[in-house]
Design an enzyme around this catalytic site. Structure first.
Site, PDB file in Angstrom:
ATOM      1  N   HIS A 168       2.300  -5.181  11.364  1.00 28.33           N
ATOM      2  CA  HIS A 168       2.186  -6.465  10.673  1.00 28.33           C
ATOM      3  C   HIS A 168       1.558  -6.294   9.289  1.00 28.33           C
ATOM      4  O   HIS A 168       1.984  -6.929   8.318  1.00 28.33           O
ATOM      5  CB  HIS A 168       1.359  -7.452  11.504  1.00 28.33           C
ATOM      6  CG  HIS A 168       2.158  -8.211  12.507  1.00 28.33           C
ATOM      7  ND1 HIS A 168       2.557  -7.665  13.715  1.00 28.33           N
ATOM      8  CD2 HIS A 168       2.658  -9.475  12.491  1.00 28.33           C
ATOM      9  CE1 HIS A 168       3.251  -8.564  14.394  1.00 28.33           C
ATOM     10  NE2 HIS A 168       3.331  -9.667  13.672  1.00 28.33           N
ATOM     11  N   GLU A 169       0.538  -5.469   9.215  1.00 24.57           N
ATOM     12  CA  GLU A 169      -0.089  -5.236   7.911  1.00 24.57           C
ATOM     13  C   GLU A 169       0.882  -4.569   6.945  1.00 24.57           C
ATOM     14  O   GLU A 169       0.902  -4.892   5.744  1.00 24.57           O
ATOM     15  CB  GLU A 169      -1.344  -4.377   8.093  1.00 24.57           C
ATOM     16  CG  GLU A 169      -2.139  -4.167   6.812  1.00 24.57           C
ATOM     17  CD  GLU A 169      -2.728  -5.457   6.269  1.00 24.57           C
ATOM     18  OE1 GLU A 169      -2.874  -5.546   5.029  1.00 24.57           O
ATOM     19  OE2 GLU A 169      -3.027  -6.371   7.054  1.00 24.57           O
TER      20      GLU A 169
END
Length: 507
Positions: free
Chosen positions: A427-428
């Site tokens: 996600h990052e």
């Protein structure tokens, strides 16, 4: 309200005697009545009137146990359809007010030519889109080489079935797997690494960068699934046993017959991240269904763009000064104001991708299993939400991360922690790299899900409906207020601090 018949009974039939008198009167009327001038029979009317008036004031209106409509009682289902309609009307009215307020304050902010995308962004993005899928072809070559080695081992075993030959075959299998795993890892890292490097340093526009990064992540998922699945299929062929029995659906395309370019291309295009030699297929293609889904996708994409440009962007820009001075009250107000817009955009994006686009793709490919999501909106816990809203990613993580770890003796909690750790890193990458700000907000948001899952998990098991209501409310609060709006504000603030506006149009 009373009917005309009840009013007639009450006003035209007044009893002046006892019950015996009424009965006697009725008998006398039946014996002595004559036909009226208009031909109607009098006794029938008199008899009927007396019957209606009898015992009228002693009707048992309270004859059974009943509960109030808003009281929660077991085995009693109350209908709140009117309240639902009221809430919809209130939501529509409130959002119409916001639309009018936005138009009066900013005017029309939609501008096709105002977005700051560079020619370099389009060129590099197109090159990445064209080249990244070739990493799947490289994984095909790796597996093709491994399958040829496996066929040679089977041939040698038929000629020499001694114990020494079996031990040699096992060493060969392990060596083949380690070599293929090494090359698969290099291939996956190159796919993700090169794409991330180019997006972070050379593609300025976050939208184009997000599409490129998303495609690289999807290809990497598919490479991993292709490698792990073929490894187990190869082991099942070399060492057949009851423990290595394969699903019945695989019998139509046994290993290594599945190692073909056509099989890989189908997996590349299929709306799944989990590789199988065979998938359930539909009988034919409904082109009208495809056209409807693509039309939905196009309309929702335009709708998301309009909402982002006209409503989300002004709220984000007006929040910059408040974040800079850490005005907590104003930040909370902006988060709540942005929550409605971000929720509508997210829901529209969810429907556009998981319902419209993936179903259109599945229909063209005749891909049969179209459970891309379940009823995540009814989730009574955060764990239920993560298991149901994005089924392709959930099934990948369950099959290739969670289940292997549990099979090796890890506890379900430890395996789940690893799953969320991997998901947090991805996600990052998906948010931070295209926005050129690896600030860890997406990572922290994903890891924060673990305590929320632990808190809401007991609510999912409560038999009383109130437990599920509380769990579902916690889910929606964290989803609408804590998650997306706050993350959007922080990444937008980091972007503005580093580059300024994405759009050339000021507000």
């Amino acid at each position: 309200m009373h009917s005309a018949e009840e009013i007639s009974d009450a006003t035209g039939a007044v009893s002046t005697g006892s019950d015996d008198t009424l009965s006697s009167s009725a008998t006398t009327n039946r014996k002595t009545s004559t036909t009226g001038a208009n031909g109607a029979e009098g006794p029938i009317g008199v008899k009927k009137e007396n019957k209606r008036s009898k015992y009228r004031h002693v009707a048992a209106y309270h004859a059974k146990v009943r509960h109030s409509s808003l009281t929660r009682e077991p085995n009693v289902t109350a209908s709140f359809l009117g309240f639902r309609n009221l809430m919809v009307i209130v939501l529509v009215a409130m959002n119409l007010r916001l639309i009018i307020e936005n138009f009066m304050k900013y005017g029309v902010l939609i501008c096709i030519k105002c977005h700051d995308y560079r020619k370099q962004d389009v060129v590099l993005g197109s090159i990445l889109f064209a080249l990244v899928p070739y990493h799947l072809f490289i994984s095909y070559l790796i597996e093709l080489t491994a399958s040829k080695q496996a066929k040679q081992v089977v041939g040698q075993r038929k000629r020499n079935g001694s114990a020494e030959a079996a031990e040699r075959d096992q060493r060969t299998f392990r060596l083949t797997w380690w070599l293929s795993a090494f090359f698969h890892c290099i291939n996956t890292l190159l796919s993700l690494g090169v794409t991330s490097f180019v997006v972070y340093f050379y593609i300025h526009h976050p939208g184009i960068g997000t599409l490129c990064e998303l495609q690289a992540l999807i290809v990497s998922f598919k490479i991993c699934s292709y490698a792990f699945t073929n490894r187990d299929l190869r082991e099942a062929m070399l060492n057949p046993s009851m423990e290595s029995a394969l699903p019945e659906i695989y019998s139509s395309c046994p290993y290594p017959r599945n190692i073909t370019l056509g099989n890989l291309i189908y997996f590349w295009l299929a709306p799944t991240l989990v590789y199988q030699p065979v998938y359930p297929r539909s009988s034919h293609i409904r082109w009208s269904f495809v056209a409807k889904r693509l039309f939905e996708f196009f309309c929702l994409t335009v709708f998301i763009w309009l909402l982002s440009a006209q409503y989300a962007a002004p709220v984000l820009r007006n929040s910059i000064d408040k974040i800079a001075v850490m005005d907590v009250a104003s930040i909370l107000e902006r988060v709540m104001k942005l929550s409605t817009i971000s929720l509508v955009i997210w829901l529209a994006g969810f429907f556009a991708v998981f319902q419209s686009l993936l179903n259109a793709l599945a229909e063209v490919l005749r891909f049969g299993d179209r459970e891309f999501y379940t009823d995540w909106w009814n989730s009574s816990s955060l764990g239920g939400y993560w298991r149901s809203w994005n089924r392709p990613v959930y099934l990948f993580m369950k099959r290739h991360v969670f289940s292997p770890l549990v099979g090796r003796g890890w506890s379900p909690l430890a395996a789940s922690t690893v799953v969320f750790l991997v998901s947090a890193v991805l996600h990052e990458m998906l948010v931070g790299i295209p926005t050129h700000n690896l600030i860890g907000v997406a990572f922290a948001g994903m890891m924060f899900q673990l305590p929320l899952i632990a808190i809401t998990a007991p609510l999912e098991k409560i038999q009383d409906p109130s437990g599920r209501v509380i769990g579902n409310s916690i889910f929606w609060v964290s989803f609408c207020l804590v998650g997306q709006p706050l993350g959007a504000l922080l990444y937008f603030f980091a972007w503005q601090a580093k580059y300024g506006s994405v759009s050339k149009m000021g507000v």
